[in-house]
Design a protein around this motif. Structure first.
Motif, PDB file in Angstrom:
ATOM      1  N   VAL A  47      -3.971  -7.801   5.029  1.00  0.00           N
ATOM      2  CA  VAL A  47      -3.083  -6.832   4.396  1.00  0.00           C
ATOM      3  C   VAL A  47      -1.661  -6.358   4.412  1.00  0.00           C
ATOM      4  O   VAL A  47      -1.248  -6.102   6.151  1.00  0.00           O
ATOM      5  N   TYR A  48      -1.214  -7.609   3.836  1.00  0.00           N
ATOM      6  CA  TYR A  48       0.173  -7.313   4.168  1.00  0.00           C
ATOM      7  C   TYR A  48       1.076  -5.866   3.818  1.00  0.00           C
ATOM      8  O   TYR A  48       0.941  -6.002   2.876  1.00  0.00           O
ATOM      9  N   GLN A  49       2.540  -6.655   4.308  1.00  0.00           N
ATOM     10  CA  GLN A  49       3.772  -5.014   4.676  1.00  0.00           C
ATOM     11  C   GLN A  49       3.548  -4.721   2.784  1.00  0.00           C
ATOM     12  O   GLN A  49       3.170  -3.510   2.886  1.00  0.00           O
ATOM     13  N   GLU A  50       3.516  -5.631   1.965  1.00  0.00           N
ATOM     14  CA  GLU A  50       3.956  -5.551   0.863  1.00  0.00           C
ATOM     15  C   GLU A  50       3.151  -5.798   0.237  1.00  0.00           C
ATOM     16  O   GLU A  50       1.975  -6.551   0.027  1.00  0.00           O
ATOM     17  N   LEU A  51       2.804  -4.122  -1.467  1.00  0.00           N
ATOM     18  CA  LEU A  51       1.508  -4.428  -2.122  1.00  0.00           C
ATOM     19  C   LEU A  51       1.310  -5.480  -2.708  1.00  0.00           C
ATOM     20  O   LEU A  51       2.690  -5.847  -3.172  1.00  0.00           O
ATOM     21  N   SER A  52       0.461  -5.451  -3.575  1.00  0.00           N
ATOM     22  CA  SER A  52       0.224  -7.395  -4.032  1.00  0.00           C
ATOM     23  C   SER A  52      -0.987  -6.679  -5.569  1.00  0.00           C
ATOM     24  O   SER A  52      -1.908  -7.353  -5.874  1.00  0.00           O
ATOM     25  N   LEU A  53      -0.904  -5.133  -5.642  1.00  0.00           N
ATOM     26  CA  LEU A  53      -2.228  -4.560  -6.145  1.00  0.00           C
ATOM     27  C   LEU A  53      -1.155  -4.957  -7.559  1.00  0.00           C
ATOM     28  O   LEU A  53       0.122  -4.708  -7.968  1.00  0.00           O
ATOM     29  N   VAL A  54      -2.053  -4.984  -8.618  1.00  0.00           N
ATOM     30  CA  VAL A  54      -1.429  -4.793 -10.286  1.00  0.00           C
ATOM     31  C   VAL A  54      -1.743  -3.737 -11.139  1.00  0.00           C
ATOM     32  O   VAL A  54      -2.157  -3.093 -11.722  1.00  0.00           O
ATOM     33  N   PRO A  55      -0.698  -2.922 -10.864  1.00  0.00           N
ATOM     34  CA  PRO A  55      -0.827  -1.490 -11.436  1.00  0.00           C
ATOM     35  C   PRO A  55      -0.950  -1.053 -12.842  1.00  0.00           C
ATOM     36  O   PRO A  55      -1.659   0.624 -12.722  1.00  0.00           O
ATOM     37  N   GLU A  56      -1.197  -2.101 -13.511  1.00  0.00           N
ATOM     38  CA  GLU A  56      -1.682  -1.865 -15.102  1.00  0.00           C
ATOM     39  C   GLU A  56      -3.180  -2.055 -14.710  1.00  0.00           C
ATOM     40  O   GLU A  56      -3.499  -1.654 -16.060  1.00  0.00           O
ATOM     41  N   MET A  57      -3.701  -2.374 -13.674  1.00  0.00           N
ATOM     42  CA  MET A  57      -5.142  -2.343 -13.714  1.00  0.00           C
ATOM     43  C   MET A  57      -5.618  -1.156 -12.764  1.00  0.00           C
ATOM     44  O   MET A  57      -5.031  -0.378 -12.773  1.00  0.00           O
ATOM     45  N   THR A  58      -6.935  -1.153 -13.023  1.00  0.00           N
ATOM     46  CA  THR A  58      -7.493   0.297 -12.699  1.00  0.00           C
ATOM     47  C   THR A  58      -8.071   0.169 -11.162  1.00  0.00           C
ATOM     48  O   THR A  58      -7.797  -1.397 -10.420  1.00  0.00           O
ATOM     49  N   VAL A  59      -8.549   1.053 -10.023  1.00  0.00           N
ATOM     50  CA  VAL A  59      -8.592   0.489  -8.931  1.00  0.00           C
ATOM     51  C   VAL A  59      -9.769   0.206  -9.078  1.00  0.00           C
ATOM     52  O   VAL A  59      -9.756  -1.298  -7.995  1.00  0.00           O
ATOM     53  N   ALA A  60     -10.958   0.459  -9.585  1.00  0.00           N
ATOM     54  CA  ALA A  60     -11.833  -0.965  -9.698  1.00  0.00           C
ATOM     55  C   ALA A  60     -11.684  -2.448  -9.855  1.00  0.00           C
ATOM     56  O   ALA A  60     -11.815  -3.480  -9.232  1.00  0.00           O
ATOM     57  N   ALA A  85      -9.021   4.787 -12.259  1.00  0.00           N
ATOM     58  CA  ALA A  85      -7.920   5.218 -12.335  1.00  0.00           C
ATOM     59  C   ALA A  85      -7.047   4.095 -12.559  1.00  0.00           C
ATOM     60  O   ALA A  85      -7.468   3.036 -11.577  1.00  0.00           O
ATOM     61  N   LEU A  86      -5.392   4.184 -13.186  1.00  0.00           N
ATOM     62  CA  LEU A  86      -4.727   3.252 -13.130  1.00  0.00           C
ATOM     63  C   LEU A  86      -4.389   3.105 -11.941  1.00  0.00           C
ATOM     64  O   LEU A  86      -3.854   4.351 -11.203  1.00  0.00           O
ATOM     65  N   VAL A  87      -3.499   2.422 -11.303  1.00  0.00           N
ATOM     66  CA  VAL A  87      -3.476   2.027 -10.020  1.00  0.00           C
ATOM     67  C   VAL A  87      -1.770   2.416  -9.934  1.00  0.00           C
ATOM     68  O   VAL A  87      -1.727   3.632  -9.191  1.00  0.00           O
ATOM     69  N   GLY A  88      -1.447   2.106 -10.903  1.00  0.00           N
ATOM     70  CA  GLY A  88       0.556   2.603 -10.457  1.00  0.00           C
ATOM     71  C   GLY A  88       0.158   4.133 -10.872  1.00  0.00           C
ATOM     72  O   GLY A  88       1.219   4.461 -10.822  1.00  0.00           O
ATOM     73  N   THR A  89      -0.863   4.959 -11.167  1.00  0.00           N
ATOM     74  CA  THR A  89      -0.113   6.681 -11.541  1.00  0.00           C
ATOM     75  C   THR A  89      -0.816   7.229 -10.654  1.00  0.00           C
ATOM     76  O   THR A  89      -0.594   8.073  -9.943  1.00  0.00           O
ATOM     77  N   LEU A  90      -1.117   6.257  -9.138  1.00  0.00           N
ATOM     78  CA  LEU A  90      -1.422   6.796  -7.868  1.00  0.00           C
ATOM     79  C   LEU A  90      -0.257   6.996  -6.602  1.00  0.00           C
ATOM     80  O   LEU A  90       0.806   6.157  -7.298  1.00  0.00           O
ATOM     81  N   PRO A  91      -0.334   7.404  -5.832  1.00  0.00           N
ATOM     82  CA  PRO A  91       0.189   7.937  -5.040  1.00  0.00           C
ATOM     83  C   PRO A  91       0.443   6.436  -4.147  1.00  0.00           C
ATOM     84  O   PRO A  91      -0.269   5.712  -3.981  1.00  0.00           O
ATOM     85  N   LEU A  92       2.146   6.365  -3.406  1.00  0.00           N
ATOM     86  CA  LEU A  92       1.897   5.398  -2.339  1.00  0.00           C
ATOM     87  C   LEU A  92       1.020   5.867  -1.480  1.00  0.00           C
ATOM     88  O   LEU A  92       0.054   3.826  -0.841  1.00  0.00           O
ATOM     89  N   GLN A 126      -2.860   3.946  -2.962  1.00  0.00           N
ATOM     90  CA  GLN A 126      -2.511   2.745  -3.380  1.00  0.00           C
ATOM     91  C   GLN A 126      -2.370   1.558  -1.949  1.00  0.00           C
ATOM     92  O   GLN A 126      -3.220   0.416  -1.691  1.00  0.00           O
ATOM     93  N   GLN A 127      -1.662   1.507  -0.661  1.00  0.00           N
ATOM     94  CA  GLN A 127      -2.283   1.631   0.327  1.00  0.00           C
ATOM     95  C   GLN A 127      -3.899   1.352   0.828  1.00  0.00           C
ATOM     96  O   GLN A 127      -4.423   0.382   1.062  1.00  0.00           O
ATOM     97  N   LEU A 128      -4.094   2.189   0.566  1.00  0.00           N
ATOM     98  CA  LEU A 128      -5.622   2.851   0.693  1.00  0.00           C
ATOM     99  C   LEU A 128      -6.441   1.703   0.521  1.00  0.00           C
ATOM    100  O   LEU A 128      -7.068   0.916   0.646  1.00  0.00           O
ATOM    101  N   ILE A 129      -5.784   1.476  -1.269  1.00  0.00           N
ATOM    102  CA  ILE A 129      -6.832   0.488  -2.110  1.00  0.00           C
ATOM    103  C   ILE A 129      -6.605  -0.866  -1.942  1.00  0.00           C
ATOM    104  O   ILE A 129      -7.632  -1.564  -1.830  1.00  0.00           O
ATOM    105  N   GLU A 130      -5.489  -0.951  -1.286  1.00  0.00           N
ATOM    106  CA  GLU A 130      -5.049  -2.312  -0.646  1.00  0.00           C
ATOM    107  C   GLU A 130      -6.631  -3.054   0.866  1.00  0.00           C
ATOM    108  O   GLU A 130      -6.408  -3.773   0.450  1.00  0.00           O
ATOM    109  N   ILE A 131      -6.278  -1.996   1.389  1.00  0.00           N
ATOM    110  CA  ILE A 131      -7.098  -1.875   2.256  1.00  0.00           C
ATOM    111  C   ILE A 131      -8.807  -1.981   2.091  1.00  0.00           C
ATOM    112  O   ILE A 131      -9.691  -2.873   2.394  1.00  0.00           O
ATOM    113  N   ALA A 132      -9.018  -1.461   1.103  1.00  0.00           N
ATOM    114  CA  ALA A 132     -10.235  -1.223   0.495  1.00  0.00           C
ATOM    115  C   ALA A 132     -10.442  -2.638   0.345  1.00  0.00           C
ATOM    116  O   ALA A 132     -12.130  -2.723   0.060  1.00  0.00           O
ATOM    117  N   ARG A 133      -9.942  -2.512  -0.796  1.00  0.00           N
ATOM    118  CA  ARG A 133     -10.189  -4.843  -1.335  1.00  0.00           C
ATOM    119  C   ARG A 133     -10.395  -5.501  -0.394  1.00  0.00           C
ATOM    120  O   ARG A 133     -11.093  -6.450  -0.377  1.00  0.00           O
TER     121      ARG A 133
END
Length: 511
Positions: free
Chosen positions: A96-109, A149-156, A159-166
């Motif tokens: 898990v790198y320093q810069e987030l690689s999530l897609v804000p317009e997609m859901t958490v799942a 939930a849409l990732v872009g609506t979540l606090p930072l 989002q970091q926890l979702i990156e780790i969860a992935r």
């Protein structure tokens, strides 16, 4: 400690990853030199080192991004070889790198299963299964987030926890976390640290890269220190003091530049710039400081400490910020960017290419665009005046360019940076906020920028110098303050500005 022994601070588990004799050479740089490294199941190992010490190179070799010139990486008893990232993932390495690689317009799942969406025959994606399995992973980490939930609506922090969860969803043997809390405020980090502890308790080996010793002491059992491409030591974090760890990072052979002789800065006069009560949640919670004419003030702090946000708020680019700003003793009623510029404040941004230059415009155009009034006649820009001003700045700053019309993007990083600073000299700015002014420039250009900053202060300007390379601060600053937990934590004045003092102050809550 031999490479097969478990690190201090954790019960022995089976080895998960072992590096033996790793060497990596880049043009002109030996990034790693005969590195030995082993991490065991259920262990959280912190990885520390100065910028350029070799941490990132070690991570890239362990995760298969690059191949060592010599030596071997073994994951779960299997050699990684030159199989690359795919082979490393097959063997159980997740990074898990320093810069987030999530897609804000997609859901958490959808983000958790990015490019690996479960299929339901010809009907397409199996959304119920995806949401169900996403909820299971989030539950394991005790992350209270709706998979829909849409990732872009979540606090930072979430989002970091979702990156780790992935990464955790792939059930890795080894999880590498590169500065996972660098963009988070202090109060947000505990959720990430708790998740890391749960991951390790499940038997996963975790490499945790950070400069925040208070976090490292909460989550890691041991810390490996890298210096000049070599592993210096691995120590138990419970037994090592902050000064001891800093000494390992710096080394007894490091030739630290002598701190500057104190310049005559009259701090009995009215400050040229005064900042009080600057708040910009979640990063800044009440910053106060004064800046005097003829002074270079360094701002030290870890990545994510709010250094850039502080400068942007002072310069008027953060409308949400609360602050009281005075220039020459007069309060600025509305400290907007236009108002601060009119009062003589100029700022060079951290992202030089993205926000500091207009790439396809010429060098001369880039330097005079801060004040067209100085190159105009009767309300119109005068090409002759613009060329004269551009040539004067190029000569004064030793900007190497074939022509003033050469697109600035064609210049080296150092010459681009000198041109950006020159823009504010053209505007006759007397307060300069320099955010990472030497990032991405060569050694010669750095020395030129140091001399330029000192010269500007010697001529009466007031300069704020922000740098993540803490070793720069003793070379150029008359005074240094360190940011921690959203406030000024410590202050050092030449000749007491030393690298070990600054590093200790930025890395630990109490030093």
């Amino acid at each position: 400690m031999t490479s097969a022994e478990p690190a201090p601070g954790r019960p022995a588990g089976p080895p998960v990853a072992t590096a033996t004799g790793l060497c990596k050479q880049y043009p002109g740089v030996r990034a790693l030199d005969s590195v030995e490294f082993t991490i065991h199941s259920g262990e959280v190992r912190a990885l520390l080192g100065r910028n350029g010490a070799g941490k990132s190179t070690l991570i890239r070799l362990l995760s298969g991004v690059e191949t060592p010139d010599a030596g071997e990486v073994v994951i779960g008893g299997e050699p990684l070889g030159d199989g690359g990232v795919r082979r490393a993932a097959e063997l159980g390495v997740a990074t898990v790198y320093q810069e987030l690689s999530l897609v804000p317009e997609m859901t958490v799942a959808e983000n958790l299963f990015l490019n690996e969406w479960p299929r339901r025959g010809a009907a397409g994606i199996d959304y119920p299964r995806m949401r169900r399995e996403a909820a299971e992973v989030l539950g394991e980490l005790e992350v209270p987030v709706d998979p829909g939930a849409l990732v872009g609506t979540l606090p930072l922090a979430e989002q970091q926890l979702i990156e780790i969860a992935r990464a955790v969803r792939r059930r890795p043997r080894l999880l590498i976390l590169d500065e996972p809390t660098s963009a988070l405020a202090a109060e947000e980090t505990h959720t990430v640290l708790s998740a890391v502890r749960r991951i390790a308790d499940s038997g996963v080996a975790v490499i945790y890269v950070s400069h925040r010793l208070d976090e490292i002491r909460q989550v890691a059992g041991s810390v490996t220190v890298v210096r000049d491409g070599q592993v210096i030591d691995t120590v138990d974090v419970r037994d090592a003091t902050t000064p001891q760890i800093v000494a390992l990072m710096l080394g007894t052979t490091v030739q630290e530049a002598a701190a500057l002789e104190p310049r005559t800065v009259d701090r009995t006069r009215t400050p040229l710039l005064s900042v009080r009560g600057l708040k910009l949640p979640p990063k800044l919670h009440g910053v106060d400081f004064d800046l005097y004419a003829g002074e270079v003030l360094g701002i030290g702090g870890l990545l994510g400490s709010g250094r850039s946000e502080l400068l942007r708020a002072i310069a008027g680019f953060e409308p949400r910020a609360e602050r009281v700003i005075e220039v020459d003793g007069a309060r600025v009623a509305r400290p907007t960017a236009a108002a601060m510029k009119k009062l003589g404040l100029g700022m060079t941004p951290e992202d030089r290419k993205g926000a500091g230059i207009v790439p396809m415009l010429g060098v001369g155009e880039n330097m005079v665009m801060s004040w067209f009034g100085g190159v105009s006649r009767r309300g119109s820009i005068s090409p002759a005046l613009a060329e004269r001003a551009g040539r004067d700045l190029v000569e004064r700053l030793s900007v190497k360019t074939p022509r003033l019309s050469t697109p600035i993007v064609n210049l080296s990083g150092g010459n681009q940076q000198k041109a950006v600073i020159g823009r504010w000299l053209h505007a006759r700015s007397r307060i300069l906020l320099l955010d990472e002014p030497t990032r991405g420039v060569d050694v010669e250009a750095k020395q030129q920028i140091y001399r330029l900053v000192r010269e500007l202060a010697g001529n009466g300007a007031a300069v704020v110098f922000v740098s993540g390379e803490l070793e720069e601060l003793p070379l150029v600053c008359d005074r240094v303050v360190t940011l921690q937990q959203g406030r000024i934590h410590r202050e050092f004045t030449a000749p007491d500005i030393t690298l070990d003092n600054i590093m200790a102050a930025t890395m630990a809550v109490e030093v």
